[in-house]
Design a protein around this motif. Sequence first.
Motif, PDB file in Angstrom:
ATOM      1  N   THR A   8      21.943  14.515   3.270  1.00 17.26           N
ATOM      2  CA  THR A   8      21.390  13.511   2.587  1.00 17.26           C
ATOM      3  C   THR A   8      21.438  14.028   1.006  1.00 17.26           C
ATOM      4  N   VAL A   9      21.306  12.805   0.166  1.00 20.27           N
ATOM      5  CA  VAL A   9      21.727  13.178  -1.340  1.00 20.27           C
ATOM      6  C   VAL A   9      20.817  12.229  -2.053  1.00 20.27           C
ATOM      7  N   ALA A  10      20.258  12.885  -3.042  1.00 28.00           N
ATOM      8  CA  ALA A  10      19.407  12.683  -3.975  1.00 28.00           C
ATOM      9  C   ALA A  10      19.605  12.850  -5.465  1.00 28.00           C
ATOM     10  N   THR A  11      19.542  12.214  -6.320  1.00 25.28           N
ATOM     11  CA  THR A  11      19.788  12.414  -7.829  1.00 25.28           C
ATOM     12  C   THR A  11      18.677  12.151  -8.709  1.00 25.28           C
ATOM     13  N   ALA A  12      18.292  13.133  -9.585  1.00 20.85           N
ATOM     14  CA  ALA A  12      17.361  13.075 -10.419  1.00 20.85           C
ATOM     15  C   ALA A  12      17.708  13.680 -11.688  1.00 20.85           C
ATOM     16  N   ARG A  16      22.202  16.364  -8.880  1.00 21.63           N
ATOM     17  CA  ARG A  16      22.567  15.778  -7.650  1.00 21.63           C
ATOM     18  C   ARG A  16      22.038  17.032  -6.498  1.00 21.63           C
ATOM     19  N   THR A  17      21.097  16.605  -5.584  1.00 19.90           N
ATOM     20  CA  THR A  17      20.896  17.450  -4.639  1.00 19.90           C
ATOM     21  C   THR A  17      21.235  17.039  -3.125  1.00 19.90           C
ATOM     22  N   ARG A  19      21.396  18.019   0.813  1.00 16.12           N
ATOM     23  CA  ARG A  19      20.611  18.501   1.756  1.00 16.12           C
ATOM     24  C   ARG A  19      21.531  18.469   2.950  1.00 16.12           C
ATOM     25  N   THR A  47      25.258  20.013  -9.198  1.00 16.59           N
ATOM     26  CA  THR A  47      24.847  19.751  -8.019  1.00 16.59           C
ATOM     27  C   THR A  47      24.216  21.003  -7.442  1.00 16.59           C
ATOM     28  N   THR A 111      17.881  23.671  -9.480  1.00 17.02           N
ATOM     29  CA  THR A 111      17.776  22.561 -10.645  1.00 17.02           C
ATOM     30  C   THR A 111      17.158  23.217 -11.872  1.00 17.02           C
TER      31      THR A 111
END
Length: 124
Positions: A8-12, A16-17, A19, A47, A111
């Motif tokens: 899974t990918v999330a960006t804030a 980018r994280t 998992r 990342t 992060t």
Amino acid sequence: MNDEVEVTVATADGIRTVRVAGEFDTDEADVLARVLALPSDSSLAGTVVDLAGVDFADSSFLHTLFTARQRHEQAVVPLVLAGLTPFLERMLELTGLTRAFTIVPTVSAGTDLIRARIPLPRQR
């Protein structure tokens, strides 16, 4: 063990994280490579790859991580590995790759590390 692969990918805030969970071998390496590819724009600050859920990985998994690290380095974008399981720690040690990566215990530490490297806007 969970042999089902999950990525899974999330960006804030430009970070980018990714998992990663499950068991990875040659068949799943392409999935990870696609997710770790750098976007064409330069908006990515870094990342963090969360590996806490990885139950098994073979050499193709390590190769994919190493290739991603090289591409991030060429683009001057940090890539940080977080939450390594004892299995992955041992694999990196045995292959001599531990020193090739920036490794932190948690995603939040990753992060924070990337944020600390982001230049602050100039004050006028």
